[in-house]
Design a protein around this motif. Structure first.
Motif, PDB file in Angstrom:
ATOM      1  N   ARG A  83       0.828  -1.221   0.000  1.00  0.00           N
ATOM      2  CA  ARG A  83       0.000   0.000   0.000  1.00  0.00           C
ATOM      3  C   ARG A  83       0.855   1.261   0.000  1.00  0.00           C
ATOM      4  O   ARG A  83       0.474   2.280  -0.566  1.00  0.00           O
ATOM      5  N   ALA A  84       2.018   1.174   0.644  1.00  0.00           N
ATOM      6  CA  ALA A  84       2.910   2.332   0.710  1.00  0.00           C
ATOM      7  C   ALA A  84       3.758   2.476  -0.549  1.00  0.00           C
ATOM      8  O   ALA A  84       4.554   3.414  -0.658  1.00  0.00           O
ATOM      9  N   GLY A  85       3.580   1.575  -1.506  1.00  0.00           N
ATOM     10  CA  GLY A  85       4.349   1.636  -2.732  1.00  0.00           C
ATOM     11  C   GLY A  85       5.786   1.186  -2.566  1.00  0.00           C
ATOM     12  O   GLY A  85       6.639   1.456  -3.425  1.00  0.00           O
ATOM     13  N   ARG A  86       6.058   0.458  -1.500  1.00  0.00           N
ATOM     14  CA  ARG A  86       7.433   0.016  -1.225  1.00  0.00           C
ATOM     15  C   ARG A  86       7.691  -1.403  -1.720  1.00  0.00           C
ATOM     16  O   ARG A  86       8.841  -1.813  -1.816  1.00  0.00           O
ATOM     17  N   SER A  87       6.639  -2.165  -1.967  1.00  0.00           N
ATOM     18  CA  SER A  87       6.783  -3.542  -2.435  1.00  0.00           C
ATOM     19  C   SER A  87       6.047  -3.715  -3.755  1.00  0.00           C
ATOM     20  O   SER A  87       4.950  -3.190  -3.941  1.00  0.00           O
ATOM     21  N   ALA A  88       6.664  -4.484  -4.670  1.00  0.00           N
ATOM     22  CA  ALA A  88       6.046  -4.755  -5.969  1.00  0.00           C
ATOM     23  C   ALA A  88       5.238  -6.042  -5.947  1.00  0.00           C
ATOM     24  O   ALA A  88       4.825  -6.534  -6.995  1.00  0.00           O
ATOM     25  N   SER A  89       4.989  -6.597  -4.766  1.00  0.00           N
ATOM     26  CA  SER A  89       4.261  -7.854  -4.665  1.00  0.00           C
ATOM     27  C   SER A  89       2.833  -7.710  -5.175  1.00  0.00           C
ATOM     28  O   SER A  89       2.133  -6.751  -4.846  1.00  0.00           O
ATOM     29  N   THR A  90       2.411  -8.687  -5.984  1.00  0.00           N
ATOM     30  CA  THR A  90       1.014  -8.746  -6.427  1.00  0.00           C
ATOM     31  C   THR A  90       0.268  -9.861  -5.705  1.00  0.00           C
ATOM     32  O   THR A  90      -0.921 -10.066  -5.937  1.00  0.00           O
ATOM     33  N   ASP A  91       0.987 -10.566  -4.849  1.00  0.00           N
ATOM     34  CA  ASP A  91       0.403 -11.671  -4.071  1.00  0.00           C
ATOM     35  C   ASP A  91       1.052 -11.682  -2.689  1.00  0.00           C
ATOM     36  O   ASP A  91       1.910 -12.516  -2.400  1.00  0.00           O
ATOM     37  N   PRO A  92       0.674 -10.734  -1.830  1.00  0.00           N
ATOM     38  CA  PRO A  92       1.305 -10.641  -0.504  1.00  0.00           C
ATOM     39  C   PRO A  92       1.234 -11.935   0.299  1.00  0.00           C
ATOM     40  O   PRO A  92       2.202 -12.286   0.990  1.00  0.00           O
ATOM     41  N   PHE A  93       0.118 -12.644   0.208  1.00  0.00           N
ATOM     42  CA  PHE A  93       0.012 -13.887   0.969  1.00  0.00           C
ATOM     43  C   PHE A  93       1.019 -14.914   0.459  1.00  0.00           C
ATOM     44  O   PHE A  93       1.751 -15.529   1.240  1.00  0.00           O
ATOM     45  N   GLY A  94       1.068 -15.113  -0.848  1.00  0.00           N
ATOM     46  CA  GLY A  94       2.008 -16.082  -1.405  1.00  0.00           C
ATOM     47  C   GLY A  94       3.449 -15.704  -1.137  1.00  0.00           C
ATOM     48  O   GLY A  94       4.277 -16.568  -0.801  1.00  0.00           O
ATOM     49  N   ASP A  95       3.775 -14.419  -1.252  1.00  0.00           N
ATOM     50  CA  ASP A  95       5.141 -13.985  -0.990  1.00  0.00           C
ATOM     51  C   ASP A  95       5.474 -14.110   0.497  1.00  0.00           C
ATOM     52  O   ASP A  95       6.614 -14.408   0.865  1.00  0.00           O
ATOM     53  N   ALA A  96       4.480 -13.896   1.354  1.00  0.00           N
ATOM     54  CA  ALA A  96       4.700 -14.063   2.792  1.00  0.00           C
ATOM     55  C   ALA A  96       4.937 -15.531   3.135  1.00  0.00           C
ATOM     56  O   ALA A  96       5.719 -15.851   4.034  1.00  0.00           O
ATOM     57  N   VAL A  97       4.261 -16.440   2.420  1.00  0.00           N
ATOM     58  CA  VAL A  97       4.499 -17.870   2.627  1.00  0.00           C
ATOM     59  C   VAL A  97       5.955 -18.210   2.286  1.00  0.00           C
ATOM     60  O   VAL A  97       6.630 -18.938   3.019  1.00  0.00           O
ATOM     61  N   ALA A  98       6.434 -17.689   1.151  1.00  0.00           N
ATOM     62  CA  ALA A  98       7.821 -17.927   0.761  1.00  0.00           C
ATOM     63  C   ALA A  98       8.774 -17.353   1.808  1.00  0.00           C
ATOM     64  O   ALA A  98       9.795 -17.971   2.153  1.00  0.00           O
ATOM     65  N   LEU A  99       8.427 -16.188   2.330  1.00  0.00           N
ATOM     66  CA  LEU A  99       9.261 -15.549   3.347  1.00  0.00           C
ATOM     67  C   LEU A  99       9.270 -16.361   4.630  1.00  0.00           C
ATOM     68  O   LEU A  99      10.328 -16.598   5.234  1.00  0.00           O
ATOM     69  N   TRP A 100       8.092 -16.812   5.062  1.00  0.00           N
ATOM     70  CA  TRP A 100       7.991 -17.625   6.277  1.00  0.00           C
ATOM     71  C   TRP A 100       8.777 -18.926   6.129  1.00  0.00           C
ATOM     72  O   TRP A 100       9.469 -19.357   7.041  1.00  0.00           O
ATOM     73  N   THR A 101       8.683 -19.534   4.945  1.00  0.00           N
ATOM     74  CA  THR A 101       9.427 -20.760   4.680  1.00  0.00           C
ATOM     75  C   THR A 101      10.926 -20.519   4.826  1.00  0.00           C
ATOM     76  O   THR A 101      11.647 -21.340   5.405  1.00  0.00           O
ATOM     77  N   ALA A 102      11.396 -19.389   4.311  1.00  0.00           N
ATOM     78  CA  ALA A 102      12.819 -19.062   4.406  1.00  0.00           C
ATOM     79  C   ALA A 102      13.237 -18.834   5.856  1.00  0.00           C
ATOM     80  O   ALA A 102      14.307 -19.296   6.285  1.00  0.00           O
ATOM     81  N   LEU A 103      12.419 -18.140   6.619  1.00  0.00           N
ATOM     82  CA  LEU A 103      12.745 -17.884   8.023  1.00  0.00           C
ATOM     83  C   LEU A 103      12.789 -19.189   8.811  1.00  0.00           C
ATOM     84  O   LEU A 103      13.713 -19.427   9.602  1.00  0.00           O
ATOM     85  N   HIS A 104      11.781 -20.023   8.596  1.00  0.00           N
ATOM     86  CA  HIS A 104      11.712 -21.312   9.294  1.00  0.00           C
ATOM     87  C   HIS A 104      12.910 -22.177   8.929  1.00  0.00           C
ATOM     88  O   HIS A 104      13.549 -22.784   9.806  1.00  0.00           O
ATOM     89  N   GLY A 105      13.241 -22.221   7.652  1.00  0.00           N
ATOM     90  CA  GLY A 105      14.383 -23.016   7.222  1.00  0.00           C
ATOM     91  C   GLY A 105      15.688 -22.508   7.810  1.00  0.00           C
ATOM     92  O   GLY A 105      16.555 -23.299   8.196  1.00  0.00           O
TER      93      GLY A 105
END
Length: 212
Positions: A157-179
């Protein structure tokens, strides 16, 4: 009068009227201590917890039906702390990108600082469905994950991220953190880079371009 432990170890003074909740907290703390010391919930038994607290094993039944209920209490406490740590880190920053970086750092810090509690949080197979519990805790690390989703949406919303799928990108991020948490714990002697790569991973997976 004190409650006599099962093995003759020093007894714990009997709670006065109205102090039952304190004994419940002591039981959870004792189970947590056992898990932290041994790295597994398999060492949590009614007898081992009673010995740790300094009470008789039957005294536990007034607060927990069995050892599984005790371990579940430890898991729910870990869930609440992980959520609280991530939420506090995120809300400490007005800038959504800084908040996202801080939240991810807090997630990794908890997993690194509390490896046994983090592991049992995800490995414990008997967590009751949320609808069957009397508290508002979500299952596993999902409540902390949803904080990251909302924060990534704020970045968009702040124009800082180009993500078009915040949920999917957050899943990838969570996976990376967990790993990262699990790999660091499993391979402490691996030649991990001296520089912390968390920020680079977060910015990449959240599709955020660093400000020059």
């Amino acid at each position: 009068m004190a409650e006599a432990p099962a093995d003759g170890s020093p007894s714990r003074p009997r709670n006065r009227r109205g102090e039952g909740p304190r004994l419940r907290e002591d039981i959870v703390r004792a189970a947590t201590a056992l898990i932290v010391r041994t790295g597994t919930d398999q060492t949590v038994t009614l007898r081992s917890v009673a010995r740790e607290v300094g009470i008789s094993a039957p005294s536990i039944y007034a607060h927990f039906t069995d050892r599984d209920a005790i371990v579940e209490a430890v898991v729910l406490e870990a869930i609440a702390q992980l959520h609280g740590d991530v939420e506090a880190a995120v809300t400490a920053h007005e800038d959504p990108v800084e908040g996202l970086l801080a939240g991810c750092a807090a997630y990794i810090d908890f997993g690194t600082r509390e490896p046994a509690r983090y592991r049992v949080l995800f490995d414990w197979p008997r967590l009751k469905p949320a609808a069957a519990r009397t508290d508002d805790s979500d299952s596993r690390g999902l409540d902390a994950f949803h904080v990251l989703v909302r924060n990534l949406e704020a970045c968009v919303r702040a124009g800082r991220s180009a993500s078009t799928d915040p949920f999917g990108d957050a899943v990838a991020l969570w996976t990376a953190l967990h790993g990262r948490v699990l790999l660091r714990a499993s391979l402490p002697d691996f030649p991990w880079p001296s520089a912390d790569t968390v920020e680079r991973v977060v910015l990449s997976l959240a599709r955020i371009t660093p400000v020059p």
